[in-house]
Scaffold this active site. Structure first.
Site, PDB file in Angstrom:
ATOM      1  N   GLN A 112       0.825  -1.203   0.000  1.00 18.46           N
ATOM      2  CA  GLN A 112       0.000   0.000   0.000  1.00 18.46           C
ATOM      3  C   GLN A 112       0.862   1.257   0.000  1.00 18.46           C
ATOM      4  OE1 GLN A 112      -0.613  -1.196   4.622  1.00 18.46           O
ATOM      5  NE2 GLN A 112      -2.360  -0.285   3.619  1.00 18.46           N
ATOM      6  N   GLU A 197      -8.219   5.534   6.268  1.00 22.48           N
ATOM      7  CA  GLU A 197      -8.000   4.678   7.437  1.00 22.48           C
ATOM      8  C   GLU A 197      -7.667   5.480   8.684  1.00 22.48           C
ATOM      9  OE1 GLU A 197      -5.238   0.899   8.977  1.00 22.48           O
ATOM     10  OE2 GLU A 197      -4.702   1.963   7.145  1.00 22.48           O
TER      11      GLU A 197
END
Length: 264
Positions: A112, A197
């Site tokens: 990521q 997130e």
């Protein structure tokens, strides 16, 4: 241990100073790390009025956005998305915007890359980073990000143990990228994600700020068998903390929008 090789960084040295009130880097939490999806059962959501307006009812304590969980008869090798950097606001805290491969139904590894937002006492800051979970996050220091910048994020898995993370600031033409090799925790290539997130620092979730609205445009996940998919038709996820739904997600062909829900 992560075996990483710095490939190249393109800089326009000193040409793009951060405006007043927008510092170049955030106050980086110790042990900063993004984590696999931490699901929450819908029975634990007490914000019934919010939940009734959300059709998918898939919740987590840390991820909001769109997730593909193993596209039928295929897997993923590349995920990309472009967003305009919002200006976060109170409460004080952080939010991370990223694209990735794995971490949902494959919880053992995640490739990521993304951008952290930080709001504290009226001061806004940003950081760019990459990660191959379960290793920690690593920062890109040679890129300047400000609110309103257009950022393109891309992760590519060359194999289940090698890949690359790329962040392009399309507004100031800066690009950073990192070649990665991680033989001990291979990817499954089962999941593709476009996420905001609440990440971890020091082993616990950091305080979550109001990140405003993040819209991933030109959002594509490329299939190993050829072709690509967009977020449309994937699983939508919202963050729930202390029984309250904090986000709202809407997907479409080529895009997904994630919005912080202000308390009523």
């Amino acid at each position: 241990m992560l075996f990483a090789t710095w490939i190249s960084t393109f800089l326009l040295a000193g040409a793009f100073a951060a405006p007043e009130g927008h510092v170049r880097r955030s106050r980086r939490p110790a042990g900063r790390q993004t984590n696999p999806l931490q699901r929450i059962q819908s029975t634990h959501v007490s914000d019934a009025s919010a939940a009734s307006n959300i059709s998918h009812a898939v919740y987590s304590s840390n991820w909001a956005g769109a997730v593909w969980n193993t596209y039928p008869a295929d897997s993923f090798h590349k995920v990309t998305g472009t967003f305009t950097v919002p200006t976060p606001g109170p409460p004080d805290g952080y939010a991370a915007v990223w694209v990735g491969i794995d971490g949902s139904t494959c919880p053992t590894a995640i490739l990521q890359t993304g951008v952290d937002m930080h709001f504290e006492n009226g001061v806004v800051a940003y950081d760019a980073w990459y990660e191959w979970f379960p290793d920690r996050s690593y920062y890109f220091d040679d890129i300047i990000i400000n609110s309103g910048d257009v950022i393109k994020l891309t992760v590519t898995a060359y194999s289940k143990t090698t890949g690359m993370a790329v962040i392009e600031n399309l507004s100031n033409r800066q690009t950073v990228y990192q070649d990665l090799s991680y033989p001990f925790n291979p990817l499954c290539e089962m999941n593709a994600e476009w996420i905001v997130e609440d990440f971890s620092g020091g082993g616990a979730l950091v305080p979550f700020c109001d990140f405003g609205t993040v819209t991933f445009r030109d959002a594509y996940a490329y299939l190993n068998g050829g072709g690509y998919v967009t977020p449309h038709g994937s699983t939508e996820m919202d963050i729930v903390q202390f029984g309250r739904v904090l986000t709202s997600v809407k997907e479409s062909a080529g895009a997904v929008t994630i919005t912080y829900r202000k308390e009523l």
